[in-house]
Design a protein around this motif. Structure first.
Motif, mmCIF file in Angstrom:
data_model
loop_
_atom_site.group_PDB
_atom_site.id
_atom_site.type_symbol
_atom_site.label_atom_id
_atom_site.label_comp_id
_atom_site.label_asym_id
_atom_site.label_seq_id
_atom_site.Cartn_x
_atom_site.Cartn_y
_atom_site.Cartn_z
ATOM 1 N N GLY A 67 -20.063 -59.046 -21.546
ATOM 2 C CA GLY A 67 -20.995 -59.598 -22.514
ATOM 3 C C GLY A 67 -22.266 -60.117 -21.883
ATOM 4 N N GLY A 68 -22.999 -60.870 -22.687
ATOM 5 C CA GLY A 68 -24.250 -61.439 -22.222
ATOM 6 C C GLY A 68 -24.500 -62.782 -22.859
ATOM 7 N N VAL A 69 -25.636 -63.373 -22.495
ATOM 8 C CA VAL A 69 -26.047 -64.659 -23.049
ATOM 9 C C VAL A 69 -27.504 -64.560 -23.480
ATOM 10 C CG1 VAL A 69 -24.411 -66.104 -21.788
ATOM 11 C CG2 VAL A 69 -26.585 -65.486 -20.716
ATOM 12 N N LEU A 70 -27.840 -65.283 -24.528
ATOM 13 C CA LEU A 70 -29.192 -65.267 -25.070
ATOM 14 C C LEU A 70 -29.643 -66.707 -25.286
ATOM 15 C CD1 LEU A 70 -31.576 -63.590 -26.299
ATOM 16 C CD2 LEU A 70 -30.414 -63.847 -28.505
ATOM 17 N N ALA A 71 -30.725 -67.083 -24.611
ATOM 18 C CA ALA A 71 -31.288 -68.425 -24.761
ATOM 19 C C ALA A 71 -32.535 -68.346 -25.630
ATOM 20 C CB ALA A 71 -31.645 -69.011 -23.399
ATOM 21 N N THR A 72 -32.695 -69.318 -26.524
ATOM 22 C CA THR A 72 -33.854 -69.361 -27.417
ATOM 23 C C THR A 72 -34.623 -70.648 -27.193
ATOM 24 O OG1 THR A 72 -32.714 -68.027 -29.083
ATOM 25 C CG2 THR A 72 -34.605 -69.322 -29.827
ATOM 26 N N ALA A 73 -35.938 -70.513 -27.065
ATOM 27 C CA ALA A 73 -36.796 -71.668 -26.787
ATOM 28 C C ALA A 73 -37.022 -72.504 -28.034
ATOM 29 C CB ALA A 73 -38.135 -71.193 -26.224
ATOM 30 N N GLY A 74 -37.479 -73.742 -27.812
ATOM 31 C CA GLY A 74 -37.858 -74.625 -28.899
ATOM 32 C C GLY A 74 -39.356 -74.543 -29.140
ATOM 33 N N ALA A 75 -40.013 -75.700 -29.244
ATOM 34 C CA ALA A 75 -41.444 -75.736 -29.556
ATOM 35 C C ALA A 75 -42.291 -75.089 -28.471
ATOM 36 C CB ALA A 75 -41.892 -77.179 -29.779
ATOM 37 N N ASN A 76 -41.855 -75.208 -27.223
ATOM 38 C CA ASN A 76 -42.594 -74.627 -26.099
ATOM 39 C C ASN A 76 -41.806 -73.477 -25.496
ATOM 40 O OD1 ASN A 76 -44.887 -76.570 -25.944
ATOM 41 N ND2 ASN A 76 -43.239 -78.037 -25.527
ATOM 42 N N ASP A 77 -42.445 -72.308 -25.382
ATOM 43 C CA ASP A 77 -41.782 -71.122 -24.858
ATOM 44 C C ASP A 77 -41.363 -71.311 -23.405
ATOM 45 O OD1 ASP A 77 -42.209 -69.931 -27.265
ATOM 46 O OD2 ASP A 77 -43.684 -68.454 -26.543
ATOM 47 N N PHE A 78 -40.432 -70.464 -22.967
ATOM 48 C CA PHE A 78 -40.045 -70.435 -21.568
ATOM 49 C C PHE A 78 -41.202 -69.885 -20.732
ATOM 50 C CE2 PHE A 78 -35.815 -69.365 -23.655
ATOM 51 C CZ PHE A 78 -35.372 -70.682 -23.638
#
Length: 246
Positions: A67-78
């Motif tokens: 599998g994999g992992v997916l991170a999502t940013a908040g107000a400020n992008d990565f």
């Protein structure tokens, strides 16, 4: 803001073992040599050193994890700083799954078969970097430290889940199925609450001989262990006995 963890049954209706998913990742995930993951921005893969999502999948054929992992940013992008090899920005969400696709409005990507979705992380700065660098190397230690310090609300699937929190004061909801609520009795597990415990169906993973059971003064069963408590909302303490424990 409470960190939320949502569990999703698979296509056959099978539930999720939350800590099992995390342990499988920790024990078996590997990007493999020369792989660094990918950034997405507005639903599209980007060659830039940053974006609103970061995706890493196991590309090591010798690893048993697929599998994999997916991170999502908040107000400020990565944003990856190539000179310091650190990742800035805000970290809001995290998912574990295998099949990646664009959302219906094509504004982001998501796992169509995600077993675990995490939201409201509210991390920034060095905390964002610590979690993502850990994930990159196949570890959830920094992520789980955030869970332990903040407390989490875990929402089970319609299937039979194994649901366990961390050291904070967690709120656990099974949402159907014959669930097992597990607690790490070897250390402090906080003062947790189970919102929908079904007597005769759900189980509590604690040693019955190590707990006391009483009314909390508000009509809820209160289970007390040396390392924490578990409140069963709306459950008469007189209905809880050794048959409710693993």
């Amino acid at each position: 803001m409470t960190i939320n963890i949502d569990l999703n049954a698979d296509a056959s209706g099978n539930g999720v073992d939350l800590h099992g998913v995390i342990e499988d990742f920790n024990n078996n995930f590997s990007l493999g040599s020369g792989n660094h993951g990918y950034f997405f921005d507005d639903g599209n893969l980007t060659s830039a050193y940053g974006g609103d999502q970061y995706y890493a999948t196991d590309l090591d054929s010798s690893s048993s994890y697929t599998g994999g992992v997916l991170a999502t940013a908040g107000a400020n992008d990565f944003a990856y700083d190539i000179s310091t090899h650190t990742i800035g920005g805000d970290l809001d969400g995290f998912s574990f799954g295998s099949t990646l696709a664009q959302t219906a409005d094509a504004s982001a990507v998501e796992f169509t078969d995600s077993s675990v979705d995490i939201s409201n992380l509210g991390l920034s700065g060095t905390d964002t970097n610590d979690v993502l660098v850990d994930i990159y190397t196949g570890s959830t230690d920094a992520l789980e430290s955030a869970f332990a310090s903040e407390g989490v609300a875990i929402n089970g699937s319609a299937g039979a889940d194994v649901i366990g929190g961390w050291a904070g004061d967690d709120v656990l909801t099974g949402n159907g199925g014959a669930d097992v609520f597990e607690f790490d009795a070897s250390a402090s597990f906080g003062n947790d609450t189970i919102t929908d415990f079904a007597d005769g169906s759900d189980l509590i993973d604690l040693d019955y001989n190590d707990v006391t059971i009483a009314d909390d003064g508000a009509g809820n069963a209160l289970i007390t262990h040396a390392n924490g408590t578990v409140t069963l909302t709306g459950v008469d303490f007189a209905d809880i006995d050794q048959n409710d424990f693993v």
